[in-house]
Design an enzyme around this catalytic site. Sequence first.
Site, PDB file in Angstrom:
ATOM      1  CG  HIS A  34      -0.241  -0.382   2.486  1.00 59.74           C
ATOM      2  ND1 HIS A  34       0.592   0.668   3.140  1.00 59.74           N
ATOM      3  CD2 HIS A  34      -0.225  -1.290   3.617  1.00 59.74           C
ATOM      4  CE1 HIS A  34       1.067   0.163   4.103  1.00 59.74           C
ATOM      5  NE2 HIS A  34       0.483  -0.985   4.308  1.00 59.74           N
ATOM      6  CG  HIS A  37       4.314  -1.671   2.039  1.00 65.81           C
ATOM      7  ND1 HIS A  37       2.702  -2.075   1.890  1.00 65.81           N
ATOM      8  CD2 HIS A  37       4.717  -2.177   3.266  1.00 65.81           C
ATOM      9  CE1 HIS A  37       2.629  -2.814   2.986  1.00 65.81           C
ATOM     10  NE2 HIS A  37       3.656  -3.004   3.692  1.00 65.81           N
ATOM     11  CD  GLN A  61       7.172 -10.434  10.786  1.00 72.91           C
ATOM     12  OE1 GLN A  61       8.357 -10.467  10.289  1.00 72.91           O
ATOM     13  NE2 GLN A  61       6.623  -9.385  10.754  1.00 72.91           N
TER      14      GLN A  61
HETATM   15  P1  AMP Z   1       4.943  -4.723   6.521  1.00 72.41           P
HETATM   16  O1  AMP Z   1       4.588  -5.434   5.244  1.00 72.41           O
HETATM   17  O2  AMP Z   1       3.424  -4.688   7.733  1.00 72.41           O
HETATM   18  O3  AMP Z   1       5.834  -5.760   7.259  1.00 72.41           O
HETATM   19  O4  AMP Z   1       5.716  -3.440   6.463  1.00 72.41           O
HETATM   20  C1  AMP Z   1       6.830  -3.394   5.814  1.00 72.41           C
HETATM   21  C2  AMP Z   1       7.308  -1.953   6.140  1.00 72.41           C
HETATM   22  O5  AMP Z   1       6.419  -1.033   5.621  1.00 72.41           O
HETATM   23  C3  AMP Z   1       7.591  -1.594   7.644  1.00 72.41           C
HETATM   24  O6  AMP Z   1       8.671  -1.020   7.808  1.00 72.41           O
HETATM   25  C4  AMP Z   1       6.313  -0.974   8.091  1.00 72.41           C
HETATM   26  O7  AMP Z   1       6.721  -0.082   9.068  1.00 72.41           O
HETATM   27  C5  AMP Z   1       5.993  -0.144   6.715  1.00 72.41           C
HETATM   28  N1  AMP Z   1       4.762   0.495   6.805  1.00 72.41           N
HETATM   29  C6  AMP Z   1       3.579  -0.401   7.135  1.00 72.41           C
HETATM   30  N2  AMP Z   1       2.380   0.595   7.171  1.00 72.41           N
HETATM   31  C7  AMP Z   1       2.961   1.694   7.009  1.00 72.41           C
HETATM   32  C8  AMP Z   1       2.339   3.247   6.977  1.00 72.41           C
HETATM   33  N3  AMP Z   1       1.170   3.303   7.038  1.00 72.41           N
HETATM   34  N4  AMP Z   1       3.312   4.186   6.785  1.00 72.41           N
HETATM   35  C9  AMP Z   1       4.618   4.247   6.674  1.00 72.41           C
HETATM   36  N5  AMP Z   1       5.038   2.793   6.519  1.00 72.41           N
HETATM   37  C10 AMP Z   1       4.434   1.874   6.730  1.00 72.41           C
END
Ligand code: AMP
Length: 285
Positions: A34, A37, A61
Amino acid sequence: MEVINRIPRMMSVARDMRAEGSRVGLVPTMGALHEGHLSLVTRAREMCDIVVASVFVNPAQFGPSEDFERYPRDLARDAELAFAKGVDFIFAPSREDMYSKDFVTYVTVEGLSEKLEGASRPGHFRGVTTVVNKLFNIVQPNFAFFGRKDAQQVIIIKRMVRDLAMDVEIVVGPVVREEDGLALSSRNVYLSTDERRAATVLRRALEKARILYNGGESDAGRLLSSIRATVEAEPLARLDYAAITDTKQLEPVATISSDGPTLISMAVFFGKTRLIDNIVLNGEL
Ligand code: AMP
């Protein structure tokens, strides 16, 4: 543009990139991409010659009763979005390649990993630090990009990089939100229409605390009471935790000091869906 599935191929591409002197940026993700990312991809694109985004739903995790099986997966869509934003390589390894049957080696950032999110999700950060370490070994990035949405993750990964002298710079991006303030998350798709409406309560509770703080209230207990009251007023929300801590040891603070950063973080359940959010007062992570 290439989707790489196998570890040896990724390692060989990484070796070539380093040999050419390219600055390599890694954006680790679990897919279901989204704008949160993609904002990290954009940042990486600005700072690096080569951008690698990893897409791996990391079983290590997830707790046994968590959403590993139903976590949204759509690599074709992720690839399209990522390549459109300028990603050079997507690294999407299989579970079997990342965790062979006899896998036994884990990296743990002790102390920090058991607090806040770690208290609610035992083993979660051990899984995160292990997979991030492995991704760093495979991709050998100069820079790795993480979102402040997962503030504790940022703090733990920075500590791991420092403690183990990893040759990578951690870059932290801001929280990307929907117009109504809800932080973007791959898990938002689980919410019913009513839960989606209720989910703005995290942001509302945090912003109310910020307003109280800006108005002179620095007592953490009173700010936490305000957060609890805001969440309790939302019938579909159940507070998991809210905490006001420093950003190094993640220890609770009694009074918010204007000298250094203070993290206000929280997790809230809407049915089975668990969402997190945070704000940082007086500084950055
Ligand atoms: P995830 O796929 O949830 O493991 O997230 C991958 C990366 O995207 C991680 O570094 C998250 O902190 C970052 N991320 C997820 N959601 C957001 C958001 N709303 N704003 C900024 N970074 C995000």
